[in-house]
Design an enzyme around this catalytic site. Sequence first.
Site, short mmCIF file in Angstrom:
data_model
loop_
_atom_site.label_atom_id
_atom_site.label_comp_id
_atom_site.label_asym_id
_atom_site.label_seq_id
_atom_site.Cartn_x
_atom_site.Cartn_y
_atom_site.Cartn_z
N GLN A 120 0.78 -1.01 -0.10
CA GLN A 120 0.07 -0.15 0.30
C GLN A 120 0.80 1.30 0.00
O GLN A 120 0.26 2.35 -0.32
CB GLN A 120 -0.90 0.04 1.25
CG GLN A 120 -1.95 -1.00 1.17
CD GLN A 120 -2.94 -1.13 2.48
OE1 GLN A 120 -3.03 0.05 3.14
NE2 GLN A 120 -3.64 -2.22 2.65
N CYS A 121 2.04 1.17 0.33
CA CYS A 121 2.95 2.41 0.34
C CYS A 121 3.66 2.44 -1.10
O CYS A 121 4.10 1.49 -1.67
CB CYS A 121 4.22 2.04 1.48
SG CYS A 121 3.58 1.94 3.00
N THR A 122 3.59 3.83 -1.59
CA THR A 122 4.34 4.15 -2.76
C THR A 122 5.83 3.91 -2.81
O THR A 122 6.47 4.69 -1.69
CB THR A 122 3.87 5.82 -3.09
OG1 THR A 122 2.51 5.66 -3.12
CG2 THR A 122 4.44 6.04 -4.52
#
Length: 424
Positions: free
Chosen positions: A284-286
């Site tokens: 979910q983290c860029t």
Amino acid sequence: GGGGGTAAPPSAVGWEKNSSGRPGARLMDLSAQMDPAATAAAAVDLNIRLMRWRLMPALEPEKVAAQRCLLIGAGTLGCAVARCLLGWGVKAITLVDSGNVSYSNPVRQSLFAHKDCIGGKTKKAPAAAEELRRIFPGAEARGVVMGIPMPGHPVGAAEVDGVRADAEALDELVQQHDIVFLLTDTRESRWLPTLLAAARRKLAVTAALGFDTFLVMRHGLPPPAEEAAALGAGGLPAGYEQAAPAEAAAPPPPPPPRPRLGCYFCSDVVAPANSMTRRTLDQQCTVSRPGLAMVASALAVELAVTVLHHEHGAEADADVPAEAARAATCDESPLGVVPHQIRGALSFFRTDCMLGRAFGKCTACSATVTDAYAARGFDFLLDAFNGGDYLEELTGLAQMHREAEAALEDVGFFEDDEDEAMSE
């Protein structure tokens, strides 16, 4: 001379008559010049004006500084865009974000420090605005803590009032600003700001990151309401292709206006959905190369500034720098070409300017969508948030999918391949 007499004092020395006609001291208030904040403001303005005085007389720093900029997202991109806007003298900057500053943020997000991470309760938007004011006391920066309602993220009955308030507040913010920067990290979070910018005819600039690639683009401006009725879905006059001269000798019709530029969603044939579903926390983290955000953010601001200097402003058509592809009618901004999309890849250290026209079935900026929002307001948004295929059915994308599938079935090349394989 050698005379022994005393020379008369010059007339410029001594008391001067004041406003009452009486001799008195003349006073000058220098407090403004001694104020550090005023000194900083003068220095910033001077630095920008030097560009005009020494290098580019056509530069309009006052126009740039007067822009009110709305930044959707106060993360890596939002911090870098805000800093670049300060460099251009922009003072009115509003940042919108609902997240908290985490321990991983300060090394990449330039408006936060380690102290902002302690406790885990510091909101990004107000903290970023406070830091902007600390960097430049003349900045009129403010942070708004707000979630962005998104398609594919259903709204429960208990959440309706809060989501309605967020949607209405975001619409009001868009109307209050001149440029909207879309700097969030998911596709669906850009949908509502894109729709609102189109509905309110505001210049919108998107910056999006991959691991080593980026996209910076400006959204095409829909035609004014009085012109929209005469235009087709793609921006051409309705029925233009079917129009024919009444007589053979009649002069040819004037060339149609170019279709407007597309938005971030115009290249999609599916509606935005929940991109976080079934993703682990690390997914979910860029994740991107650290320098990528600074490159993309700088290009986003410079693109907006270049558009402001164009004769047609936000309605300017796209210039494609490649000489073979450039149209002779493209008008350049004094700052250079005004592209539509800038795509870059650090793996090749390459940047390309591309062009994409508006899509008549776009789920964010098409007339079908903006008209539905104008007619139904939040009820339309609620259907878009909750309905998985609502936007696709509304815009005709679903019908296009069905027609494409039917056409594939009619071709029947899959059956031919199977028959040939069986005969062998």
